[in-house]
Design a protein around this motif. Structure first.
Motif, PDB file in Angstrom:
ATOM      1  N   ASN A   5      -4.921  58.719   9.118  1.00  0.00           N
ATOM      2  CA  ASN A   5      -3.725  58.501   8.315  1.00  0.00           C
ATOM      3  C   ASN A   5      -4.118  57.860   6.981  1.00  0.00           C
ATOM      4  O   ASN A   5      -4.403  56.667   6.926  1.00  0.00           O
ATOM      5  CB  ASN A   5      -2.738  57.608   9.076  1.00  0.00           C
ATOM      6  N   SER A   7      -2.015  58.040   4.388  1.00  0.00           N
ATOM      7  CA  SER A   7      -0.768  57.765   3.678  1.00  0.00           C
ATOM      8  C   SER A   7      -0.490  56.266   3.685  1.00  0.00           C
ATOM      9  O   SER A   7      -1.221  55.485   4.300  1.00  0.00           O
ATOM     10  CB  SER A   7       0.388  58.522   4.339  1.00  0.00           C
ATOM     11  N   ARG A  97      -1.429  63.040   4.934  1.00  0.00           N
ATOM     12  CA  ARG A  97      -0.954  62.539   3.651  1.00  0.00           C
ATOM     13  C   ARG A  97       0.564  62.658   3.562  1.00  0.00           C
ATOM     14  O   ARG A  97       1.192  63.341   4.364  1.00  0.00           O
ATOM     15  CB  ARG A  97      -1.624  63.304   2.495  1.00  0.00           C
ATOM     16  N   GLN A  98       1.122  62.033   2.554  1.00  0.00           N
ATOM     17  CA  GLN A  98       2.573  62.001   2.375  1.00  0.00           C
ATOM     18  C   GLN A  98       2.945  62.643   1.046  1.00  0.00           C
ATOM     19  O   GLN A  98       2.225  62.502   0.053  1.00  0.00           O
ATOM     20  CB  GLN A  98       3.086  60.557   2.415  1.00  0.00           C
ATOM     21  N   LEU A 112       5.048  64.616   5.870  1.00  0.00           N
ATOM     22  CA  LEU A 112       3.665  64.265   6.169  1.00  0.00           C
ATOM     23  C   LEU A 112       2.929  65.579   6.399  1.00  0.00           C
ATOM     24  O   LEU A 112       3.402  66.438   7.146  1.00  0.00           O
ATOM     25  CB  LEU A 112       3.607  63.377   7.412  1.00  0.00           C
TER      26      LEU A 112
END
Length: 230
Positions: A5, A7, A97-98, A112
């Motif tokens: 993750n 983000s 990622r966001q 996401l």
């Protein structure tokens, strides 16, 4: 396979029958099949303005309001559940990622998405649990905001019913000149009502298309032009 993750928000990852929460910066290694389906979700739910707030914004057509419209919060901030089908390799690294994207005024997507070191995304689908709730909310707000336009339409219809015999009598006794005088006398009322009715009809059609952005295929199409698409 390693899911990481990258983000700034916590992520709920569902894969191979497991649901795992990954904090920002956290990684998790998972043994996966070659062809897998996984879903990325936000921890927080989607949000929306209240019905009254949406009605107020939709009904405010002033120049100042339009100029400042980009500063208004979206009617709907949609935290998407994003499901991906992946043909992967054993040691693939999946970075989560966001991305936020506003396809139209009033709607903001928050998704996401994965960036994969090796392998291929073969399919993607989007959903959100508040879809039915947001659709109903928007339709109610839209109906209320166009109330004035519907009133003017009814006034125009009444004027038309009243005007027909008047125009007929004026034409019968005054000829073309009588017809022109009658039309000119009715124009100050009829023309503004007709314009308001027309603008209201156009606005209703535009507003009605907004909820198309809640549908999976439309969401996919909106993201297809994004530079962050795969």
């Amino acid at each position: 396979m390693i899911f990481q993750n990258v983000s700034s928000v916590p992520v709920l990852l569902t894969v191979q029958g497991q649901e795992i929460q990954l904090a920002p910066g956290e990684s998790q290694e998972i043994v996966c099949d070659q062809n897998i389906m996984f879903t990325l979700r936000h921890v927080n739910k989607s949000t929306s303005l209240s019905e009254d707030e949406i009605v107020k914004d939709m009904s405010n057509g002033s120049i100042v309001a339009t100029a400042l419209s980009s500063y208004h919060p979206p009617y709907f901030h949609i935290n998407l559940d994003s499901t991906y089908h992946l043909n992967n390799e054993e040691m693939s690294l999946v970075q989560i990622r966001q991305q936020e994207l506003s396809p139209c005024y009033g709607v903001m997507y928050d998704r996401l998405y994965p960036v994969i070191s090796s392998g291929t995304i073969t399919e993607v689908n989007y959903s959100f649990s508040e879809k039915a709730e947001f659709t109903e909310l928007y339709l109610r707000a839209s109906h209320r905001s166009h109330r004035a336009g519907r009133i003017f339409k009814k006034i125009l219809i009444v004027l038309g019913i009243i005007a027909i015999p008047i125009v007929a009598v004026a034409t019968l006794f005054g000829g073309i000149l009588g017809l022109l005088k009658c039309v000119l006398s009715l124009a100050p009322v009829a023309v503004p009502c007709a314009m308001v009715g027309l603008l209201s009809k156009i606005s209703e059609r535009i507003d009605g298309k907004k909820i198309e952005n809640f549908e999976n295929e439309k969401i996919k199409k909106n993201f297809s032009g994004s530079f962050k698409e795969f």
